[in-house]
Design an enzyme around this catalytic site. Sequence first.
Site, PDB file in Angstrom:
ATOM      1  N   ARG A 245       0.820  -1.210   0.000  1.00 56.52           N
ATOM      2  CA  ARG A 245       0.000   0.000   0.000  1.00 56.52           C
ATOM      3  C   ARG A 245       0.854   1.260   0.000  1.00 56.52           C
ATOM      4  O   ARG A 245       0.394   2.316   0.361  1.00 56.52           O
ATOM      5  CB  ARG A 245      -0.940  -0.029   1.200  1.00 56.52           C
ATOM      6  CG  ARG A 245      -1.954  -1.154   1.092  1.00 56.52           C
ATOM      7  CD  ARG A 245      -2.804  -1.233   2.348  1.00 56.52           C
ATOM      8  NE  ARG A 245      -3.574  -2.454   2.328  1.00 56.52           N
ATOM      9  CZ  ARG A 245      -3.195  -3.608   2.857  1.00 56.52           C
ATOM     10  NH1 ARG A 245      -2.041  -3.701   3.462  1.00 56.52           N
ATOM     11  NH2 ARG A 245      -3.967  -4.665   2.799  1.00 56.52           N
TER      12      ARG A 245
ATOM     13  N   GLU B  42       9.689 -14.941  -0.207  1.00 52.14           N
ATOM     14  CA  GLU B  42       9.642 -16.158   0.594  1.00 52.14           C
ATOM     15  C   GLU B  42       8.822 -17.243  -0.095  1.00 52.14           C
ATOM     16  O   GLU B  42       8.969 -18.422   0.174  1.00 52.14           O
ATOM     17  CB  GLU B  42       9.110 -15.872   2.009  1.00 52.14           C
ATOM     18  CG  GLU B  42       7.760 -15.209   2.067  1.00 52.14           C
ATOM     19  CD  GLU B  42       7.795 -13.689   1.964  1.00 52.14           C
ATOM     20  OE1 GLU B  42       6.736 -13.089   2.152  1.00 52.14           O
ATOM     21  OE2 GLU B  42       8.844 -13.095   1.673  1.00 52.14           O
TER      22      GLU B  42
END
Length: 154
Positions: free
Chosen positions: A41, A78
């Site tokens: 964001r 990840e």
Amino acid sequence: DISPLLKDPVAFRTLIDLLEDHLRASFPKIDFIAGECLDSRGFLIGPPLAQRLGIGFVPIRKKGKLPGPTESISYSLEYGKAELEMQSDAVEPGQKVVVVDDLLATGGTMCAACELLRRLKAEILECLVVIELKALKGSGKLGSIPFYSLLQYD
């Protein structure tokens, strides 16, 4: 999650006030705010902050979303790989940039954004986030780039 801040205009204004105060106190000259617009964001925080400071906003986006010539970088997450890009003429060599995002976790996306700015020879003044997840040690991956977070969680 900053969704509650976004729903509350007083809280969101306060957030932008705090970030603006920090930047004005820390840096006499900033040319651009760069915000990540991938899965974050940063693009919601960066433009109002840049507007308050009277400077421009530079988006850093997922590959294929920006017009014109771009510089891109692939980086590991990840859960896989991703690519970021920014317009090749977004910043000039030596221009002073602050990278803004909502959250710093593992630091992969922030490091990739900084590498794009380095390739364009921008001077990265600071990486600035609202929330830092300290246990994931993402700020350590930024090396010598100054880092600031409003809230930290272990």
